[in-house]
Design a protein around this motif. Structure first.
Motif, PDB file in Angstrom:
ATOM      1  N   LYS A   1       9.142   8.276  39.189  1.00  0.00           N
ATOM      2  CA  LYS A   1      10.129   7.704  38.259  1.00  0.00           C
ATOM      3  C   LYS A   1      11.488   7.592  38.932  1.00  0.00           C
ATOM      4  O   LYS A   1      12.202   6.599  38.749  1.00  0.00           O
ATOM      5  CB  LYS A   1      10.237   8.560  36.999  1.00  0.00           C
ATOM      6  CG  LYS A   1      11.189   8.003  35.937  1.00  0.00           C
ATOM      7  CD  LYS A   1      10.639   6.715  35.371  1.00  0.00           C
ATOM      8  CE  LYS A   1      11.583   6.104  34.337  1.00  0.00           C
ATOM      9  NZ  LYS A   1      12.798   5.525  34.947  1.00  0.00           N
ATOM     10  N   PHE A   2      11.864   8.605  39.711  1.00  0.00           N
ATOM     11  CA  PHE A   2      13.152   8.568  40.402  1.00  0.00           C
ATOM     12  C   PHE A   2      13.157   7.457  41.444  1.00  0.00           C
ATOM     13  O   PHE A   2      14.137   6.706  41.564  1.00  0.00           O
ATOM     14  CB  PHE A   2      13.428   9.924  41.065  1.00  0.00           C
ATOM     15  CG  PHE A   2      14.789  10.026  41.693  1.00  0.00           C
ATOM     16  CD1 PHE A   2      15.899  10.365  40.943  1.00  0.00           C
ATOM     17  CD2 PHE A   2      14.964   9.780  43.049  1.00  0.00           C
ATOM     18  CE1 PHE A   2      17.166  10.460  41.518  1.00  0.00           C
ATOM     19  CE2 PHE A   2      16.216   9.873  43.630  1.00  0.00           C
ATOM     20  CZ  PHE A   2      17.317  10.215  42.868  1.00  0.00           C
ATOM     21  N   LYS A   3      12.079   7.331  42.201  1.00  0.00           N
ATOM     22  CA  LYS A   3      12.009   6.288  43.233  1.00  0.00           C
ATOM     23  C   LYS A   3      12.043   4.896  42.609  1.00  0.00           C
ATOM     24  O   LYS A   3      12.680   3.985  43.147  1.00  0.00           O
ATOM     25  CB  LYS A   3      10.735   6.459  44.066  1.00  0.00           C
ATOM     26  CG  LYS A   3      10.819   7.567  45.093  1.00  0.00           C
ATOM     27  CD  LYS A   3       9.718   7.464  46.139  1.00  0.00           C
ATOM     28  CE  LYS A   3       8.363   7.761  45.557  1.00  0.00           C
ATOM     29  NZ  LYS A   3       7.311   7.804  46.595  1.00  0.00           N
ATOM     30  N   GLU A   4      11.361   4.712  41.489  1.00  0.00           N
ATOM     31  CA  GLU A   4      11.326   3.402  40.836  1.00  0.00           C
ATOM     32  C   GLU A   4      12.706   2.930  40.402  1.00  0.00           C
ATOM     33  O   GLU A   4      12.965   1.727  40.336  1.00  0.00           O
ATOM     34  CB  GLU A   4      10.404   3.438  39.617  1.00  0.00           C
ATOM     35  CG  GLU A   4       8.927   3.543  39.954  1.00  0.00           C
ATOM     36  CD  GLU A   4       8.082   3.701  38.713  1.00  0.00           C
ATOM     37  OE1 GLU A   4       8.673   3.732  37.603  1.00  0.00           O
ATOM     38  OE2 GLU A   4       6.846   3.812  38.828  1.00  0.00           O
ATOM     39  N   GLY A   5      13.599   3.866  40.099  1.00  0.00           N
ATOM     40  CA  GLY A   5      14.930   3.498  39.637  1.00  0.00           C
ATOM     41  C   GLY A   5      15.926   3.258  40.743  1.00  0.00           C
ATOM     42  O   GLY A   5      17.041   2.776  40.483  1.00  0.00           O
ATOM     43  N   LEU A   6      15.582   3.601  41.982  1.00  0.00           N
ATOM     44  CA  LEU A   6      16.500   3.400  43.097  1.00  0.00           C
ATOM     45  C   LEU A   6      16.683   1.915  43.403  1.00  0.00           C
ATOM     46  O   LEU A   6      15.851   1.084  43.031  1.00  0.00           O
ATOM     47  CB  LEU A   6      15.965   4.111  44.345  1.00  0.00           C
ATOM     48  CG  LEU A   6      16.006   5.645  44.333  1.00  0.00           C
ATOM     49  CD1 LEU A   6      15.170   6.197  45.477  1.00  0.00           C
ATOM     50  CD2 LEU A   6      17.435   6.170  44.411  1.00  0.00           C
ATOM     51  N   LYS A   7      17.762   1.601  44.108  1.00  0.00           N
ATOM     52  CA  LYS A   7      17.989   0.225  44.536  1.00  0.00           C
ATOM     53  C   LYS A   7      16.816  -0.228  45.412  1.00  0.00           C
ATOM     54  O   LYS A   7      16.254   0.577  46.166  1.00  0.00           O
ATOM     55  CB  LYS A   7      19.287   0.123  45.327  1.00  0.00           C
ATOM     56  CG  LYS A   7      20.541   0.400  44.505  1.00  0.00           C
ATOM     57  CD  LYS A   7      21.787   0.352  45.373  1.00  0.00           C
ATOM     58  CE  LYS A   7      23.041   0.651  44.558  1.00  0.00           C
ATOM     59  NZ  LYS A   7      24.261   0.641  45.394  1.00  0.00           N
ATOM     60  N   PRO A   8      16.433  -1.505  45.319  1.00  0.00           N
ATOM     61  CA  PRO A   8      15.271  -1.985  46.081  1.00  0.00           C
ATOM     62  C   PRO A   8      15.331  -1.668  47.564  1.00  0.00           C
ATOM     63  O   PRO A   8      14.320  -1.298  48.173  1.00  0.00           O
ATOM     64  CB  PRO A   8      15.295  -3.491  45.821  1.00  0.00           C
ATOM     65  CG  PRO A   8      15.978  -3.642  44.504  1.00  0.00           C
ATOM     66  CD  PRO A   8      17.004  -2.556  44.460  1.00  0.00           C
ATOM     67  N   GLY A   9      16.514  -1.797  48.181  1.00  0.00           N
ATOM     68  CA  GLY A   9      16.628  -1.528  49.608  1.00  0.00           C
ATOM     69  C   GLY A   9      16.312  -0.085  49.952  1.00  0.00           C
ATOM     70  O   GLY A   9      15.625   0.204  50.941  1.00  0.00           O
ATOM     71  N   ILE A  10      16.812   0.839  49.142  1.00  0.00           N
ATOM     72  CA  ILE A  10      16.545   2.262  49.376  1.00  0.00           C
ATOM     73  C   ILE A  10      15.088   2.572  49.065  1.00  0.00           C
ATOM     74  O   ILE A  10      14.416   3.300  49.808  1.00  0.00           O
ATOM     75  CB  ILE A  10      17.487   3.129  48.512  1.00  0.00           C
ATOM     76  CG1 ILE A  10      18.951   2.868  48.863  1.00  0.00           C
ATOM     77  CG2 ILE A  10      17.152   4.608  48.683  1.00  0.00           C
ATOM     78  CD1 ILE A  10      19.947   3.623  48.002  1.00  0.00           C
ATOM     79  N   GLN A  11      14.602   2.010  47.970  1.00  0.00           N
ATOM     80  CA  GLN A  11      13.228   2.257  47.549  1.00  0.00           C
ATOM     81  C   GLN A  11      12.224   1.818  48.619  1.00  0.00           C
ATOM     82  O   GLN A  11      11.248   2.520  48.896  1.00  0.00           O
ATOM     83  CB  GLN A  11      12.961   1.517  46.236  1.00  0.00           C
ATOM     84  CG  GLN A  11      11.627   1.810  45.604  1.00  0.00           C
ATOM     85  CD  GLN A  11      11.421   1.025  44.341  1.00  0.00           C
ATOM     86  OE1 GLN A  11      10.304   0.605  44.034  1.00  0.00           O
ATOM     87  NE2 GLN A  11      12.500   0.809  43.587  1.00  0.00           N
ATOM     88  N   SER A  12      12.476   0.667  49.249  1.00  0.00           N
ATOM     89  CA  SER A  12      11.545   0.151  50.255  1.00  0.00           C
ATOM     90  C   SER A  12      11.497   1.047  51.483  1.00  0.00           C
ATOM     91  O   SER A  12      10.474   1.149  52.154  1.00  0.00           O
ATOM     92  CB  SER A  12      11.955  -1.273  50.662  1.00  0.00           C
ATOM     93  OG  SER A  12      13.240  -1.277  51.268  1.00  0.00           O
ATOM     94  N   ARG A  13      12.615   1.710  51.797  1.00  0.00           N
ATOM     95  CA  ARG A  13      12.650   2.603  52.963  1.00  0.00           C
ATOM     96  C   ARG A  13      11.915   3.913  52.697  1.00  0.00           C
ATOM     97  O   ARG A  13      11.543   4.620  53.642  1.00  0.00           O
ATOM     98  CB  ARG A  13      14.107   2.901  53.333  1.00  0.00           C
ATOM     99  CG  ARG A  13      14.878   1.723  53.908  1.00  0.00           C
ATOM    100  CD  ARG A  13      14.647   1.587  55.400  1.00  0.00           C
ATOM    101  NE  ARG A  13      15.189   2.738  56.108  1.00  0.00           N
ATOM    102  CZ  ARG A  13      16.451   2.848  56.522  1.00  0.00           C
ATOM    103  NH1 ARG A  13      17.323   1.855  56.295  1.00  0.00           N
ATOM    104  NH2 ARG A  13      16.856   3.914  57.180  1.00  0.00           N
ATOM    105  N   LEU A  14      11.710   4.245  51.419  1.00  0.00           N
ATOM    106  CA  LEU A  14      11.082   5.520  51.061  1.00  0.00           C
ATOM    107  C   LEU A  14       9.604   5.391  50.730  1.00  0.00           C
ATOM    108  O   LEU A  14       8.932   6.409  50.559  1.00  0.00           O
ATOM    109  CB  LEU A  14      11.808   6.140  49.855  1.00  0.00           C
ATOM    110  CG  LEU A  14      13.302   6.425  50.012  1.00  0.00           C
ATOM    111  CD1 LEU A  14      13.858   6.991  48.714  1.00  0.00           C
ATOM    112  CD2 LEU A  14      13.552   7.387  51.155  1.00  0.00           C
ATOM    113  N   CYS A  15       9.112   4.162  50.642  1.00  0.00           N
ATOM    114  CA  CYS A  15       7.750   3.950  50.141  1.00  0.00           C
ATOM    115  C   CYS A  15       6.691   4.555  51.058  1.00  0.00           C
ATOM    116  O   CYS A  15       5.580   4.868  50.606  1.00  0.00           O
ATOM    117  CB  CYS A  15       7.486   2.467  49.915  1.00  0.00           C
ATOM    118  SG  CYS A  15       7.561   1.464  51.414  1.00  0.00           S
ATOM    119  N   THR A  16       6.977   4.733  52.329  1.00  0.00           N
ATOM    120  CA  THR A  16       5.982   5.263  53.262  1.00  0.00           C
ATOM    121  C   THR A  16       6.101   6.778  53.451  1.00  0.00           C
ATOM    122  O   THR A  16       5.353   7.361  54.226  1.00  0.00           O
ATOM    123  CB  THR A  16       6.126   4.592  54.640  1.00  0.00           C
ATOM    124  OG1 THR A  16       7.457   4.801  55.137  1.00  0.00           O
ATOM    125  CG2 THR A  16       5.859   3.097  54.527  1.00  0.00           C
TER     126      THR A  16
END
Length: 226
Positions: free
Chosen positions: A155-170
């Motif tokens: 839930k926390f990751k889903e709410g992050l800005k897309p740029g930050i979220q994409s860097r954390l997906c892996t």
């Protein structure tokens, strides 16, 4: 007779212990509660005094006594009316007091509103620390955020800005603080990249600037010497 004396000694010890807890609690300067125009203030008051009671090792009945002592005005009148409807000899538990207090001053409709805000929460223009603070504030009303660690992380990751979220997906995160720390690091990396690009873009412009004009002397000119 010995048994009666023993019981009497325990009773006196409990009274002394209760008086010590009461004095210690008052030294913490707990806030009183009369009426709150905002239901969230009522919920915060209850959470705050519960936190103050924690280190005191209060019994269940002592917690209720301390909380009731802090009620004043309209809230005190409300609790008196509640007590009038309680059968004689019945002692209210802390869980019972908390449930009645929240039912009166923080109804289910308010909790539903907070849950809806939590489900829609996104970082937007907030920094990661500000987003985390808002996330923590609203997640208190969503039991699943406490019971399910994976749900809280996603839930926390889903709410992050897309740029930050994409860097954390892996990345795989062991706990919530680790996720927040990594998100803050990524955000700082983005900020440094943006500043570097701005400096690179403005560098040719700065080079084309004419040299500064020397200041014009102020004052009367000196007379020429013959």
């Amino acid at each position: 007779m010995e048994t009666l004396q023993s019981h009497g000694g325990v009773s006196r010890d409990m009274e002394v212990r209760g008086a010590d807890i009461f004095e210690h609690f008052l030294r913490l300067r707990p806030p009183t509660f009369g009426v709150a125009p905002d239901p969230v203030q009522a919920e915060h008051w209850l959470s705050r005094i519960a936190k103050m009671m924690g280190p005191l090792e209060c019994t269940d009945s002592q917690r209720v006594t301390l909380a009731v002592y802090l009620l004043e005005g309209e809230a005190e009148n409300w609790w008196s009316s509640v007590q009038r409807g309680v059968p004689a000899g019945y002692a209210c538990t802390w869980a019972g007091f908390r449930a009645k207090f929240l039912e009166k001053y923080f109804p289910r409709s308010c909790r539903s509103t907070k849950i809806a805000q939590f489900l829609k929460l996104e970082q937007g223009n907030m920094t990661v620390p500000h987003y985390e603070a808002k996330f923590d504030e609203l997640s208190r009303y969503m039991p699943k955020a406490f019971e399910d660690k994976e749900y809280k992380l996603e839930k926390f990751k889903e709410g992050l800005k897309p740029g930050i979220q994409s860097r954390l997906c892996t990345w795989d995160f062991g706990d919530f603080p680790e996720l927040v720390d990594k998100a803050m690091r990524v955000e700082k990396d983005f900020e440094r990249t943006i500043r570097s690009r701005l400096l690179t873009r403005d560098a040719p412009f700065r080079l084309r600037q004419p040299p500064p004009t020397p200041p014009v002397p102020v004052g009367r000119p000196r007379p020429l010497v013959a």
